[in-house]
Design a protein around this motif. Structure first.
Motif, short mmCIF file in Angstrom:
data_model
loop_
_atom_site.label_atom_id
_atom_site.label_comp_id
_atom_site.label_asym_id
_atom_site.label_seq_id
_atom_site.Cartn_x
_atom_site.Cartn_y
_atom_site.Cartn_z
N ARG A 1 44.05 41.30 40.10
CA ARG A 1 44.60 40.90 38.80
C ARG A 1 43.50 40.69 37.75
NH1 ARG A 1 49.92 40.50 38.88
NH2 ARG A 1 50.96 40.08 40.85
N GLU A 2 42.30 40.31 38.19
CA GLU A 2 41.16 40.19 37.26
C GLU A 2 40.63 41.54 36.83
OE1 GLU A 2 38.21 37.94 39.34
OE2 GLU A 2 39.40 36.11 39.35
N LEU A 3 40.74 42.55 37.69
CA LEU A 3 40.15 43.86 37.43
C LEU A 3 41.06 44.79 36.64
CD1 LEU A 3 38.61 44.39 40.97
CD2 LEU A 3 37.33 44.04 38.85
N PHE A 4 42.37 44.56 36.69
CA PHE A 4 43.34 45.41 36.00
C PHE A 4 43.86 44.69 34.76
CE2 PHE A 4 43.59 47.60 40.01
CZ PHE A 4 44.05 48.87 39.71
N ASP A 5 44.11 45.44 33.71
CA ASP A 5 44.87 44.92 32.59
C ASP A 5 46.30 44.71 33.11
OD1 ASP A 5 44.93 44.84 29.36
OD2 ASP A 5 46.84 45.57 30.17
N PRO A 6 46.97 43.62 32.73
CA PRO A 6 48.32 43.36 33.27
C PRO A 6 49.34 44.45 32.91
CG PRO A 6 47.71 41.72 31.60
CD PRO A 6 46.50 42.55 31.87
N ARG A 7 49.06 45.24 31.89
CA ARG A 7 49.98 46.32 31.49
C ARG A 7 49.67 47.64 32.18
NH1 ARG A 7 48.27 45.10 25.50
NH2 ARG A 7 46.38 44.97 26.73
N ALA A 8 48.70 47.65 33.10
CA ALA A 8 48.28 48.88 33.75
C ALA A 8 49.43 49.55 34.50
CB ALA A 8 47.13 48.60 34.72
N GLU B 1 55.16 58.45 42.41
CA GLU B 1 55.29 57.00 42.45
C GLU B 1 54.75 56.45 41.14
OE1 GLU B 1 54.75 54.15 46.12
OE2 GLU B 1 52.79 54.78 45.37
N TRP B 2 55.50 55.58 40.51
CA TRP B 2 55.12 54.98 39.24
C TRP B 2 55.30 53.48 39.39
CZ3 TRP B 2 54.28 58.28 34.83
CH2 TRP B 2 53.93 57.58 33.67
N LEU B 3 54.17 52.75 39.49
CA LEU B 3 54.21 51.33 39.82
C LEU B 3 53.64 50.46 38.71
CD1 LEU B 3 52.77 51.53 43.45
CD2 LEU B 3 55.17 51.35 42.80
N SER B 4 54.19 49.27 38.61
CA SER B 4 53.56 48.23 37.79
C SER B 4 52.41 47.64 38.62
CB SER B 4 54.57 47.13 37.48
OG SER B 4 54.91 46.43 38.67
N LEU C 1 40.49 56.61 37.57
CA LEU C 1 40.67 55.30 36.96
C LEU C 1 40.26 55.37 35.49
CD1 LEU C 1 39.01 53.10 39.75
CD2 LEU C 1 41.44 53.68 39.49
N SER C 2 41.12 54.88 34.62
CA SER C 2 40.78 54.76 33.20
C SER C 2 40.44 53.31 32.94
CB SER C 2 41.96 55.17 32.32
OG SER C 2 42.28 56.54 32.52
N LEU C 3 39.28 53.09 32.34
CA LEU C 3 38.82 51.73 32.05
C LEU C 3 38.60 51.58 30.56
CD1 LEU C 3 37.46 52.66 34.97
CD2 LEU C 3 36.52 50.37 34.81
N LEU C 4 38.79 50.36 30.10
CA LEU C 4 38.58 50.01 28.70
C LEU C 4 37.77 48.72 28.68
CD1 LEU C 4 39.36 50.75 25.76
CD2 LEU C 4 41.38 49.30 26.06
N HIS D 1 44.60 52.11 33.78
CA HIS D 1 45.47 53.13 34.37
C HIS D 1 44.82 53.66 35.65
CE1 HIS D 1 48.69 56.12 34.22
NE2 HIS D 1 47.81 56.97 34.68
N LYS D 2 45.64 53.86 36.66
CA LYS D 2 45.18 54.46 37.91
C LYS D 2 46.10 55.63 38.21
CE LYS D 2 45.27 53.79 42.85
NZ LYS D 2 44.46 53.22 43.91
#
Length: 118
Positions: free
Chosen positions: A25-32, A43-46, A97-100, A110-111
């Motif tokens: 949860r620290e490494l991903f944006d919550p909207r990822a 597969e399309w996951l939150s 992996l897309s990082l910002l 995004h993964k």
């Protein structure tokens, strides 16, 4: 390789391998979004669904090293794209992996992944 991007990726691999929900949860944006080819379907996951799936798999022993290779990192300003090969729960994946960079910290936004048939 820009250090903080590769460190984020290594932290991600370790957090996924050992089902560390707080670290994920620290490494991903919550909207990822986590999107990929999985067993012949899309597969399309939150983020929450992804973490639930990770937690449902038995974690390896803490002394086992994760199996992964960073295949490439491309950056432009505060954006980055990482190609990663890894194994998880006996399955082999290629990940994009897309990082910002947000407030000086690299977050996965995004993964996109592909599960190999091997």
């Amino acid at each position: 390789m820009p250090g903080s991007i590769s460190e984020t990726v290594v932290d991600y691999v370790n957090a996924m391998t050992f089902a560390d929900e707080d670290r994920l949860r620290e490494l991903f944006d919550p909207r990822a979004a986590i999107v990929g080819n999985y067993q012949g379907g899309i597969e399309w996951l939150s983020l929450s669904d992804f973490i639930d799936q990770i937690k449902s798999v038995d974690s390896p022993s803490p002394d086992q090293e994760p199996d992964y290779e960073i295949l490439g990192i491309d950056t432009a300003g505060e954006t980055a794209s990482v190609k990663l090969r890894d194994s998880f729960a006996g399955a082999n994946f290629t990940n994009y992996l897309s990082l910002l960079q947000i407030d000086g910290k690299w977050l996965i936004v995004h993964k996109l992944y592909y599960l190999h048939d091997e």
